[in-house]
Design a protein around this motif. Sequence first.
Motif, PDB file in Angstrom:
ATOM      1  N   ALA A 405      13.615  20.518 -27.058  1.00 41.81           N
ATOM      2  CA  ALA A 405      13.969  21.721 -26.291  1.00 41.81           C
ATOM      3  C   ALA A 405      12.877  21.970 -25.256  1.00 41.81           C
ATOM      4  N   LEU A 434      18.434  28.898 -21.249  1.00 41.23           N
ATOM      5  CA  LEU A 434      18.906  27.679 -21.922  1.00 41.23           C
ATOM      6  C   LEU A 434      17.730  26.719 -22.123  1.00 41.23           C
ATOM      7  N   ASN A 450      14.454  26.131 -15.885  1.00 40.72           N
ATOM      8  CA  ASN A 450      15.528  26.435 -16.831  1.00 40.72           C
ATOM      9  C   ASN A 450      16.645  27.248 -16.198  1.00 40.72           C
ATOM     10  N   ILE A 492      21.741  29.895 -29.632  1.00 45.15           N
ATOM     11  CA  ILE A 492      21.685  28.746 -28.719  1.00 45.15           C
ATOM     12  C   ILE A 492      20.732  27.726 -29.336  1.00 45.15           C
ATOM     13  N   GLU A 493      21.202  26.479 -29.484  1.00 42.67           N
ATOM     14  CA  GLU A 493      20.346  25.452 -30.085  1.00 42.67           C
ATOM     15  C   GLU A 493      20.281  24.228 -29.192  1.00 42.67           C
ATOM     16  N   PHE A 494      19.135  23.584 -29.210  1.00 42.92           N
ATOM     17  CA  PHE A 494      19.005  22.298 -28.518  1.00 42.92           C
ATOM     18  C   PHE A 494      19.606  21.224 -29.439  1.00 42.92           C
ATOM     19  N   VAL A 538      23.146  21.094 -25.568  1.00 43.05           N
ATOM     20  CA  VAL A 538      22.978  22.466 -26.046  1.00 43.05           C
ATOM     21  C   VAL A 538      24.203  22.843 -26.869  1.00 43.05           C
ATOM     22  N   GLU A 546      28.312  19.461 -27.817  1.00 44.28           N
ATOM     23  CA  GLU A 546      27.406  19.787 -26.706  1.00 44.28           C
ATOM     24  C   GLU A 546      28.152  20.647 -25.683  1.00 44.28           C
ATOM     25  N   THR A 547      27.392  21.131 -24.697  1.00 41.34           N
ATOM     26  CA  THR A 547      27.980  22.075 -23.738  1.00 41.34           C
ATOM     27  C   THR A 547      28.348  21.395 -22.422  1.00 41.34           C
TER      28      THR A 547
END
Length: 602
Positions: A405, A434, A450, A492-494, A538, A546-547
């Motif tokens: 991250a 993010l 970011n 929100i996670e990496f 993410v 993922e996003t």
Amino acid sequence: MDKIAILDFGGQYAHLIANRIRRLGVYSEIYDSTTPASALRFCKGIILSGGPNSVYEKGAPTCDPDIFKLNIPVLGICYGHQLLVHLLGGKVKSSGTKEYGHAQISISRNVGVLKFMGDEQTVWMSHGDEVTLLPPGMEIIGKTEDCSSAAIADEHRRFFGVQFHIEVTHTPNGTKMLENFIEVCGAEKEWNLKEYIEQLKMNIQKEVRNRKVFMLVSGGVDSSVAFALLQKTLGVNNVYGLFVDTGLMRENEAKEVRDSMEKAGFKNLHIEDASKDFFAALKGVVLPEKKRIIIGDTFLEVQKRVLKKMKLNPKDWMLGQGTIYPDTIESGGTKHAAKIKTHHNRVPQIEEMIKKGLIIEPLKEFYKDEVRIVGEKIGLEKSLIWRHPFPGPGLGVRVLCAKKAELPSTWKVTEKKINEHLKAKKDGLKAHLLPVQSVGVQGDSRSYKNPVVVCGEAPWDRLNAVSTRITNQFSAVNRVVFSVSPDEISKIEFVGPSFMTPERVKLLQRADAIVKEFCVKKGLYNDVWQFPVILIPVRINSRAGETVVLRPVCSEEAMTANFYEMDFALLRKLGDLLMAVKGVSAVLYDITHKPPGTIEWE
Ligand code: XMP
């Protein structure tokens, strides 16, 4: 022949000014900023372009002050405006804040560049310095809320300065303002495209001499137009096309390109599947610039391999590329220009080959809008010419890779401050940083920062204002996206470490294909200039995968762009289609203009 001289101070836009002047039918030439005044005395007018420096800095680029004694009209734009003030005895200082984005100027006098411009105009600003004292003889003719000398004039000596950029499409009447200056200069309209194409063909013959051209084609507009122009000039048998399937193209792209090139009547086209080479070379790589160099180098290796396989003597063949001007300028290709990113056709190996005269790039001075006009003029199919642009490195830039991250140490404080700001302005939105970074362009320089995601409901004009305010006021941020889903963001996670793998590329290809099909079906394809779809490592609200980020933009020549305002009902439908794909955790929509964002994410 009447000509306007443009002195280049290293900003992104000197050539764009030349493009605009050509589009107005007038000749111009770009000169190094240090050109002596005596070499400019036969020009009809002089434009001092923008640049990334501050005029009061040691070693900042300057020009020969004697240009002001030539009795020729001078127009300074942004840095050029400040330099004009500085050299004529005024003062320039840092304004404390940086101003990027749209602004309204109130006009006090309709003279010079501001003739026929009424009381008010929307303009586009990108600066951190401002004029605090005017030189003798100059007066303010336009100001904005944040900039008291946004436009200045000395009508008598025909000197003008504008803090904003009149050459970008973000300034809707910018071209008219430039035309006003050309009128003051009294320059005749003597430039025309037909003659220019003939000139291009003569240049090609001179450069290629008795050699042949091995042309890298991608199926996109630039390389197709360059390929057609080369074949028309040198004869079909002297120009060979190579389409390299990198594995980083769109879904079914290789087949579509072959079909469309065949349909357009291109001959001598070879297709090489090199996806294994590209994935192997990109294994474990995360930094965007490193990825770009590897991709550019791999193109060259594949080209050499194919030459060998076809038993062609490299000495007889030049390498042809569809390079256009933004590729050069963004790669830091002029004296003072900052490097924003290395385009695949500007990697160091290629630069070396250019020096040795082994590369031909017939369109390297052009912008996309002009390439399209040339393409139409030489009879290429409209469907080929009006395809959305697609970068050479393809999804290789749009699949973001990271080992961990990436958040600045102060991210919690920044996030809190942004939320306080949104609350104070009653925007009705909540913001989160993010944990990935992406490239942007601010004040003519590269940034790597970011993005912020905002969630909640707001109309487009408010989202637009929020995006500009956040990127102007919070230096840790270079992009703003909003969450297509109406749900609050709680986590929100990496996801990672994440690299360039066939699986990730395949997921993005699927998402991209859904977007393209949707746009064609709903009639959006022609409203949008380019529609990058990006994959970021993410995960949002614990949903697996993922996003996907949607980045539709409106532009003319890619140097500046506005994000596209999609109908919200359609966007929700598109969001649902994408969320139905296994592996998609969330869908975000980029609401950043260029600058401060770039069109691509990487
Ligand atoms: P950015 O992201 O810099 O992109 O705003 C401007 C335009 O350039 C395209 N692009 C490329 N095209 N090779 C290309 O042929 C490249 O390496 C490359 N990088 C960016 C991008 O798609 C946009 O149209």
